[in-house]
Design an enzyme around this catalytic site. Structure first.
Site, PDB file in Angstrom:
ATOM      1  N   ASP A   8      21.796  -6.859 -25.192  1.00  0.00           N
ATOM      2  CA  ASP A   8      22.918  -6.498 -24.495  1.00  0.00           C
ATOM      3  C   ASP A   8      23.936  -7.897 -24.134  1.00  0.00           C
ATOM      4  OD1 ASP A   8      24.534  -4.767 -22.580  1.00  0.00           O
ATOM      5  OD2 ASP A   8      23.553  -5.805 -21.102  1.00  0.00           O
ATOM      6  N   LEU A   9      25.025  -7.636 -23.852  1.00  0.00           N
ATOM      7  CA  LEU A   9      25.753  -8.909 -23.315  1.00  0.00           C
ATOM      8  C   LEU A   9      25.938  -9.228 -21.853  1.00  0.00           C
ATOM      9  CD1 LEU A   9      27.612 -11.195 -24.463  1.00  0.00           C
ATOM     10  CD2 LEU A   9      29.573  -9.540 -24.610  1.00  0.00           C
ATOM     11  N   ASP A  10      26.727  -8.201 -21.350  1.00  0.00           N
ATOM     12  CA  ASP A  10      26.865  -8.520 -19.782  1.00  0.00           C
ATOM     13  C   ASP A  10      25.582  -8.406 -19.190  1.00  0.00           C
ATOM     14  OD1 ASP A  10      28.133  -8.888 -17.375  1.00  0.00           O
ATOM     15  OD2 ASP A  10      28.465  -6.534 -17.011  1.00  0.00           O
ATOM     16  N   THR A  16      29.578 -11.168 -16.872  1.00  0.00           N
ATOM     17  CA  THR A  16      31.179 -10.795 -16.992  1.00  0.00           C
ATOM     18  C   THR A  16      31.413  -9.865 -15.955  1.00  0.00           C
ATOM     19  OG1 THR A  16      30.651  -9.543 -18.888  1.00  0.00           O
ATOM     20  CG2 THR A  16      31.737 -11.416 -19.614  1.00  0.00           C
ATOM     21  N   LYS A  44      27.758  -1.648 -14.237  1.00  0.00           N
ATOM     22  CA  LYS A  44      27.131  -2.517 -15.205  1.00  0.00           C
ATOM     23  C   LYS A  44      26.687  -1.657 -16.261  1.00  0.00           C
ATOM     24  CE  LYS A  44      26.236  -6.237 -12.316  1.00  0.00           C
ATOM     25  NZ  LYS A  44      25.053  -7.195 -11.905  1.00  0.00           N
ATOM     26  N   GLY A  45      27.190  -1.961 -17.555  1.00  0.00           N
ATOM     27  CA  GLY A  45      26.786  -1.101 -18.757  1.00  0.00           C
ATOM     28  C   GLY A  45      27.423   0.222 -18.990  1.00  0.00           C
ATOM     29  N   VAL A  46      28.136   0.646 -18.182  1.00  0.00           N
ATOM     30  CA  VAL A  46      29.111   1.677 -18.252  1.00  0.00           C
ATOM     31  C   VAL A  46      30.384   1.479 -19.024  1.00  0.00           C
ATOM     32  CG1 VAL A  46      30.231   3.584 -16.609  1.00  0.00           C
ATOM     33  CG2 VAL A  46      28.142   2.509 -16.040  1.00  0.00           C
ATOM     34  N   ARG A  48      34.363   1.587 -20.354  1.00  0.00           N
ATOM     35  CA  ARG A  48      35.621   1.249 -19.622  1.00  0.00           C
ATOM     36  C   ARG A  48      36.112   2.615 -19.055  1.00  0.00           C
ATOM     37  NH1 ARG A  48      39.907  -1.484 -23.215  1.00  0.00           N
ATOM     38  NH2 ARG A  48      37.980  -2.443 -23.896  1.00  0.00           N
ATOM     39  N   SER A 113      26.286  -3.973 -27.031  1.00  0.00           N
ATOM     40  CA  SER A 113      27.083  -3.829 -25.710  1.00  0.00           C
ATOM     41  C   SER A 113      27.878  -2.648 -25.848  1.00  0.00           C
ATOM     42  CB  SER A 113      27.762  -5.398 -25.872  1.00  0.00           C
ATOM     43  OG  SER A 113      28.664  -5.324 -24.864  1.00  0.00           O
ATOM     44  N   ALA A 114      27.958  -2.285 -24.671  1.00  0.00           N
ATOM     45  CA  ALA A 114      29.157  -1.462 -24.451  1.00  0.00           C
ATOM     46  C   ALA A 114      30.559  -1.837 -24.540  1.00  0.00           C
ATOM     47  CB  ALA A 114      29.100  -0.752 -23.251  1.00  0.00           C
ATOM     48  N   SER A 115      30.724  -2.943 -24.317  1.00  0.00           N
ATOM     49  CA  SER A 115      32.036  -3.798 -24.245  1.00  0.00           C
ATOM     50  C   SER A 115      32.832  -3.918 -25.525  1.00  0.00           C
ATOM     51  CB  SER A 115      31.969  -5.268 -23.727  1.00  0.00           C
ATOM     52  OG  SER A 115      33.272  -5.846 -23.784  1.00  0.00           O
ATOM     53  N   LYS A 116      34.108  -3.693 -25.484  1.00  0.00           N
ATOM     54  CA  LYS A 116      35.032  -3.570 -26.789  1.00  0.00           C
ATOM     55  C   LYS A 116      35.353  -5.110 -26.901  1.00  0.00           C
ATOM     56  CE  LYS A 116      36.472   1.097 -26.946  1.00  0.00           C
ATOM     57  NZ  LYS A 116      37.463   2.132 -26.824  1.00  0.00           N
ATOM     58  N   ASN A 117      35.170  -5.907 -25.908  1.00  0.00           N
ATOM     59  CA  ASN A 117      35.604  -7.285 -25.969  1.00  0.00           C
ATOM     60  C   ASN A 117      34.376  -8.434 -26.229  1.00  0.00           C
ATOM     61  OD1 ASN A 117      38.276  -6.947 -25.003  1.00  0.00           O
ATOM     62  ND2 ASN A 117      37.139  -6.140 -23.300  1.00  0.00           N
ATOM     63  N   LYS A 144      25.207   4.206 -23.714  1.00  0.00           N
ATOM     64  CA  LYS A 144      23.959   4.362 -23.167  1.00  0.00           C
ATOM     65  C   LYS A 144      23.945   5.226 -21.845  1.00  0.00           C
ATOM     66  CE  LYS A 144      24.066  -0.674 -24.298  1.00  0.00           C
ATOM     67  NZ  LYS A 144      24.007  -1.972 -23.729  1.00  0.00           N
ATOM     68  N   GLU A 168      17.794  -6.140 -22.131  1.00  0.00           N
ATOM     69  CA  GLU A 168      18.792  -5.054 -21.347  1.00  0.00           C
ATOM     70  C   GLU A 168      18.860  -5.344 -19.818  1.00  0.00           C
ATOM     71  OE1 GLU A 168      21.922  -2.461 -22.490  1.00  0.00           O
ATOM     72  OE2 GLU A 168      21.037  -2.974 -20.482  1.00  0.00           O
ATOM     73  N   ASP A 169      19.802  -5.384 -18.980  1.00  0.00           N
ATOM     74  CA  ASP A 169      19.808  -5.642 -17.548  1.00  0.00           C
ATOM     75  C   ASP A 169      20.041  -4.126 -16.870  1.00  0.00           C
ATOM     76  OD1 ASP A 169      22.619  -5.582 -18.395  1.00  0.00           O
ATOM     77  OD2 ASP A 169      23.048  -6.295 -16.489  1.00  0.00           O
TER      78      ASP A 169
HETATM   79  P1  B16 Z   1      34.995  -3.478 -21.822  1.00  0.00           P
HETATM   80  P2  B16 Z   1      27.513  -4.418 -21.559  1.00  0.00           P
HETATM   81  C1  B16 Z   1      29.439  -3.462 -20.236  1.00  0.00           C
HETATM   82  O1  B16 Z   1      28.790  -4.521 -20.947  1.00  0.00           O
HETATM   83  C2  B16 Z   1      29.749  -3.991 -19.180  1.00  0.00           C
HETATM   84  O2  B16 Z   1      28.512  -3.982 -18.222  1.00  0.00           O
HETATM   85  C3  B16 Z   1      30.477  -2.836 -18.290  1.00  0.00           C
HETATM   86  O3  B16 Z   1      30.820  -3.119 -16.689  1.00  0.00           O
HETATM   87  C4  B16 Z   1      31.934  -2.526 -19.029  1.00  0.00           C
HETATM   88  O4  B16 Z   1      32.593  -1.604 -18.293  1.00  0.00           O
HETATM   89  C5  B16 Z   1      31.619  -2.202 -20.406  1.00  0.00           C
HETATM   90  O5  B16 Z   1      30.856  -3.320 -21.077  1.00  0.00           O
HETATM   91  C6  B16 Z   1      32.803  -2.020 -21.163  1.00  0.00           C
HETATM   92  O6  B16 Z   1      33.321  -3.439 -21.376  1.00  0.00           O
HETATM   93  O7  B16 Z   1      36.125  -2.923 -20.983  1.00  0.00           O
HETATM   94  O8  B16 Z   1      35.115  -5.161 -22.152  1.00  0.00           O
HETATM   95  O9  B16 Z   1      35.106  -2.520 -23.287  1.00  0.00           O
HETATM   96  O10 B16 Z   1      26.507  -4.800 -20.284  1.00  0.00           O
HETATM   97  O11 B16 Z   1      27.075  -2.975 -22.404  1.00  0.00           O
HETATM   98  O12 B16 Z   1      27.205  -5.631 -22.620  1.00  0.00           O
HETATM   99 MG    MG Z   2      24.523  -5.360 -19.344  1.00  0.00          MG
END
Ligand code: B16
Ligand code: MG
Length: 217
Positions: A8-10, A16, A44-46, A48, A113-117, A144, A168-169
């Site tokens: 996982d990233l964040d 972040t 966290k992990g949720v 956007r 990771s859930a992040s698109k960034n 997730k 994973e956190d």
């Molecule tokens: P983005 P992870 C998650 O990262 C963050 O924990 C979560 O707070 C955020 O809303 C999600 O990525 C989406 O991020 O807006 O950048 O697409 O923990 O899955 O690495």
């Molecule tokens: Mg995380």
């Protein structure tokens, strides 16, 4: 035999969450309300989209679908401005060293990771070359605790899920890894991350020997 690690990233590689919090807080303030850092824990992990729904709920604010898309885009622009300034010094303790050790041990590595960034963040902190595959919010339909992001990671690496260890956190991420029939190391506190096969406070406490020991459980 353990052949791959999926991170996982964040909260695992970088923190972040603080940048997400600052950007979401700015948005909430513009809408006339506020929320606490404690509430931010729930994001966290949720994804956007889901984060915005939760925040609007806390403020008792209703928005149309079009408005929600516009608000999420606005938050993301502020967030991207912040992550574009990230430095390698923001890598969490032990993360780079463990990635190096994993590569030296011949293990494959993926991001889940859930992040698109995620690519921007890994690029900024100089960790992109350590990953054989990146699976993130741009590649999955289900969030997730659905295992999709980790299963796609295993597939991209050509590794059976049972031979992957996820780091994973977030509790939803632990559940996702288990639903995908993977071993999982929780990063954080054992009281919160119930269901993990092992919990460590951070990757600085992780070794290849501890990883391989997961094979026998
Ligand atoms: P983005 P992870 C998650 O990262 C963050 O924990 C979560 O707070 C955020 O809303 C999600 O990525 C989406 O991020 O807006 O950048 O697409 O923990 O899955 O690495
Ligand atoms: Mg995380």
């Amino acid at each position: 035999m353990i052949k791959a690690c999926i991170f996982d990233l964040d909260g695992v590689i970088v923190d972040t969450a603080l940048y997400h919090y600052q950007a979401w807080k700015r948005l909430a303030n513009e809408l006339g309300f506020d929320f606490t850092e404690h509430q931010n824990e729930q994001l966290k992990g949720v994804s956007r989209v889901r984060s915005l729904e939760l925040i609007l709920g806390w403020g008792g604010v209703t928005k149309t679908q079009t408005e929600q898309t516009e608000l999420a885009t606005r938050k993301n622009q502020w967030y991207v401005e912040m992550i574009n300034r990230m430095q390698p010094s923001e890598i969490l303790p032990g993360a780079k060293e463990f990635l190096q050790a994993a590569k030296a041990a011949g293990l494959k590595t993926a991001l889940g990771s859930a992040s698109k960034n995620s690519s921007t963040i890994l690029e900024r902190v100089g960790l992109l070359p350590f990953f054989d595959a990146i699976v993130d919010g741009n590649h999955v339909a289900a969030s997730k605790p659905d295992p999709e992001v980790f299963l796609k990671g295993a597939e991209a690496l050509g590794t059976d899920p049972s031979e992957c260890v996820v780091f994973e956190d977030a509790i939803a991420g632990i559940q996702a890894a288990k639903a995908g029939n993977m071993k999982v190391v929780g990063i954080g506190s054992p009281e919160i991350l119930t269901g993990a096969d092992l919990v460590v406070p951070g990757l600085h406490e992780m070794t290849i020997a501890r990883l391989q020991a997961l094979d026998s459980i």
